[in-house]
Scaffold this active site. Sequence first.
Site, PDB file in Angstrom:
ATOM      1  N   GLY A  13      46.035   5.928  50.247  1.00 19.94           N
ATOM      2  CA  GLY A  13      45.341   5.395  51.037  1.00 19.94           C
ATOM      3  C   GLY A  13      45.723   4.545  51.491  1.00 19.94           C
ATOM      4  N   ASP A  14      45.408   3.420  52.564  1.00 18.52           N
ATOM      5  CA  ASP A  14      46.621   2.144  53.034  1.00 18.52           C
ATOM      6  C   ASP A  14      47.291   2.483  53.950  1.00 18.52           C
ATOM      7  OD1 ASP A  14      43.551   0.989  51.456  1.00 18.52           O
ATOM      8  OD2 ASP A  14      44.963   0.860  49.476  1.00 18.52           O
ATOM      9  N   GLU A  15      47.139   3.933  54.298  1.00 17.06           N
ATOM     10  CA  GLU A  15      48.927   4.319  54.998  1.00 17.06           C
ATOM     11  C   GLU A  15      48.757   3.447  56.483  1.00 17.06           C
ATOM     12  OE1 GLU A  15      46.498   6.571  54.083  1.00 17.06           O
ATOM     13  OE2 GLU A  15      47.713   7.499  52.183  1.00 17.06           O
ATOM     14  N   LYS A  17      45.760   4.383  58.484  1.00 20.47           N
ATOM     15  CA  LYS A  17      45.355   5.378  59.252  1.00 20.47           C
ATOM     16  C   LYS A  17      43.925   5.383  60.881  1.00 20.47           C
ATOM     17  CE  LYS A  17      42.897   6.770  55.991  1.00 20.47           C
ATOM     18  NZ  LYS A  17      44.042   5.982  54.756  1.00 20.47           N
ATOM     19  N   GLY A  41      38.498   0.990  54.203  1.00 22.29           N
ATOM     20  CA  GLY A  41      38.963  -0.245  54.558  1.00 22.29           C
ATOM     21  C   GLY A  41      39.482   0.298  55.129  1.00 22.29           C
ATOM     22  N   HIS A  42      39.389   0.874  57.087  1.00 25.78           N
ATOM     23  CA  HIS A  42      40.476   0.661  57.927  1.00 25.78           C
ATOM     24  C   HIS A  42      40.714  -0.586  58.828  1.00 25.78           C
ATOM     25  CE1 HIS A  42      39.551   5.795  57.740  1.00 25.78           C
ATOM     26  NE2 HIS A  42      40.323   4.637  56.513  1.00 25.78           N
ATOM     27  N   GLN A 226      40.454   7.697  52.729  1.00 25.80           N
ATOM     28  CA  GLN A 226      41.118   7.386  51.078  1.00 25.80           C
ATOM     29  C   GLN A 226      42.566   8.103  51.492  1.00 25.80           C
ATOM     30  OE1 GLN A 226      37.714   7.885  50.720  1.00 25.80           O
ATOM     31  NE2 GLN A 226      37.399   5.835  50.604  1.00 25.80           N
TER      32      GLN A 226
HETATM   33  P1  IMP Z   1      35.958   4.799  44.589  1.00 25.00           P
HETATM   34  O1  IMP Z   1      36.609   5.697  45.213  1.00 25.00           O
HETATM   35  O2  IMP Z   1      35.668   3.897  44.366  1.00 25.00           O
HETATM   36  O3  IMP Z   1      35.447   5.196  43.204  1.00 25.00           O
HETATM   37  O4  IMP Z   1      38.065   4.375  43.457  1.00 25.00           O
HETATM   38  C1  IMP Z   1      38.455   5.444  42.567  1.00 25.00           C
HETATM   39  C2  IMP Z   1      40.292   5.199  43.240  1.00 25.00           C
HETATM   40  O5  IMP Z   1      40.215   5.156  44.333  1.00 25.00           O
HETATM   41  C3  IMP Z   1      40.345   3.459  42.865  1.00 25.00           C
HETATM   42  O6  IMP Z   1      41.656   3.855  41.900  1.00 25.00           O
HETATM   43  C4  IMP Z   1      40.433   3.374  44.068  1.00 25.00           C
HETATM   44  O7  IMP Z   1      41.635   1.744  44.246  1.00 25.00           O
HETATM   45  C5  IMP Z   1      40.860   4.094  44.936  1.00 25.00           C
HETATM   46  N1  IMP Z   1      40.713   4.255  46.895  1.00 25.00           N
HETATM   47  C6  IMP Z   1      38.848   4.412  46.870  1.00 25.00           C
HETATM   48  N2  IMP Z   1      39.011   3.792  48.146  1.00 25.00           N
HETATM   49  C7  IMP Z   1      40.333   3.748  48.879  1.00 25.00           C
HETATM   50  C8  IMP Z   1      40.879   2.953  49.855  1.00 25.00           C
HETATM   51  O8  IMP Z   1      40.278   3.370  51.005  1.00 25.00           O
HETATM   52  N3  IMP Z   1      42.263   2.955  49.669  1.00 25.00           N
HETATM   53  C9  IMP Z   1      42.793   2.884  48.329  1.00 25.00           C
HETATM   54  N4  IMP Z   1      42.346   3.199  47.554  1.00 25.00           N
HETATM   55  C10 IMP Z   1      40.945   3.732  47.209  1.00 25.00           C
END
Ligand code: IMP
Length: 430
Positions: A13-15, A17, A41-42, A226
């Site tokens: 994630g956080d690339e 996008k 969080g885009h 993600q």
């Molecule tokens: P959840 O999606 O909130 O259940 O989190 C599961 C894992 O995915 C955790 O390590 C979060 O930090 C990570 N995660 C979820 N959404 C994002 C994202 O948009 N960017 C980066 N990491 C994410």
Amino acid sequence: MRENLLVLGLQWGDEGKGQVIDVLADRFDLIVRFQGGANAGHTVRVTGEKFTLHLLPSGILRPGKLCIIGNGVVVDPECLLEEIKELNKRGISVDGRLMVSDRAHVVLPYHKTLDELQDAARAKGKKIETTRRGIGPCYADKAARRGLRMVELVEPAALRRRLEEIVPAKSKELTEVYGGRPIDIDGLYAELLGYADRLRPFVCDTLPVIADALAGGKPILLEGAQGAMLDVEFGTYPFVTSSNVSVGGATVGTGMPPSRIGRVLGVVKAYCSRVGGGPFPTEQDNEIGDLLRERGDEFGSTTGRPRRCGWLDGVALRHAVAFNGADGIALMGLPVLSALPRIKICVAYRLNGQTVSCVPADANALAQAEPVYEEVTGWQRDISKVKAFDDLPQAARDYVAVIERVVGAPVEMASVGRERGQIVRRTPNG
Ligand code: IMP
């Protein structure tokens, strides 16, 4: 006829996008989110203004574009309404161009409570460190057939009926398993009715909208959230999110047949970051990691948490390219590396005395993996003014060539900054 396009993150994630989708959205009639929820969080920067979107597709920032929140997304009504309000305040209306699938599941306040309690109950070192947005508990309820869908949320009698069916068991779980407070059905019903009134205009059956667009040759952009390494099937399980982040999620999360997906563009950061728990072989818990975090502004856009940073993991990336069938790569964050004299890329792992080139299924094994690196020379030059791919410094293009060789997909575009327009496309032979 223009081809449909799926844009996916290929790391944790956080690339970047949001920036890629914002740039490409102009060429598409319909932009569709298909998985995840407000955990995303885009970030999109438009002429110095910063927008952070959690549930709304990034295409919403392009006037006149039709955006769909697909059935595979889990929707937190409070968060969605907040986002709509925030855009309205900044002069952007979503009326008439936002649709929310009536099949999408609703994230309820108790999902967020459970998310927190469940992670707190995990042992040290086993915590997923979720975003606390209720994502896991909501998808779990969906699979266990005790979820609430948008179609019920917006119909008061159906909502009441459904809450009576599903809430007592959840209340029991909260109190008896986690020592939490019981759920007040009347209070919950009243709260949801308030959201429902404001969301009703957006909720509809989105399947025919997508089918009509396909039949009419209108190009569709599918927007992933993600990243592939957080995919519930192929990521670093159990340190993953709870949805199919991958190409398969795009079909089940929209109702679009796999044969119509079109091209797959993977978004990749020129280094790696990860937020939350879980294995991260190339992590640099040192001054390199600090430099990447500072220069890359690597702080969570949803939670504000500092992201763990490290070198590009070519093994994980090759894995992600393969299981998503990525046709090409958008390479983000190159300017973050501009300060470094040497840059490393992981090309294999050393594991139990052997060199391996695959990602082990077991997260404990991955945590033991030692990266085998290849090194390239840095360019140590500001590239923010570069207007064409071929004008990137030779050292940067050499790094791109190494990435392509290691991961097996062509780099089609690269970002030289975070503003809209700071993406350079590659000419077919460039
Ligand atoms: P959840 O999606 O909130 O259940 O989190 C599961 C894992 O995915 C955790 O390590 C979060 O930090 C990570 N995660 C979820 N959404 C994002 C994202 O948009 N960017 C980066 N990491 C994410």
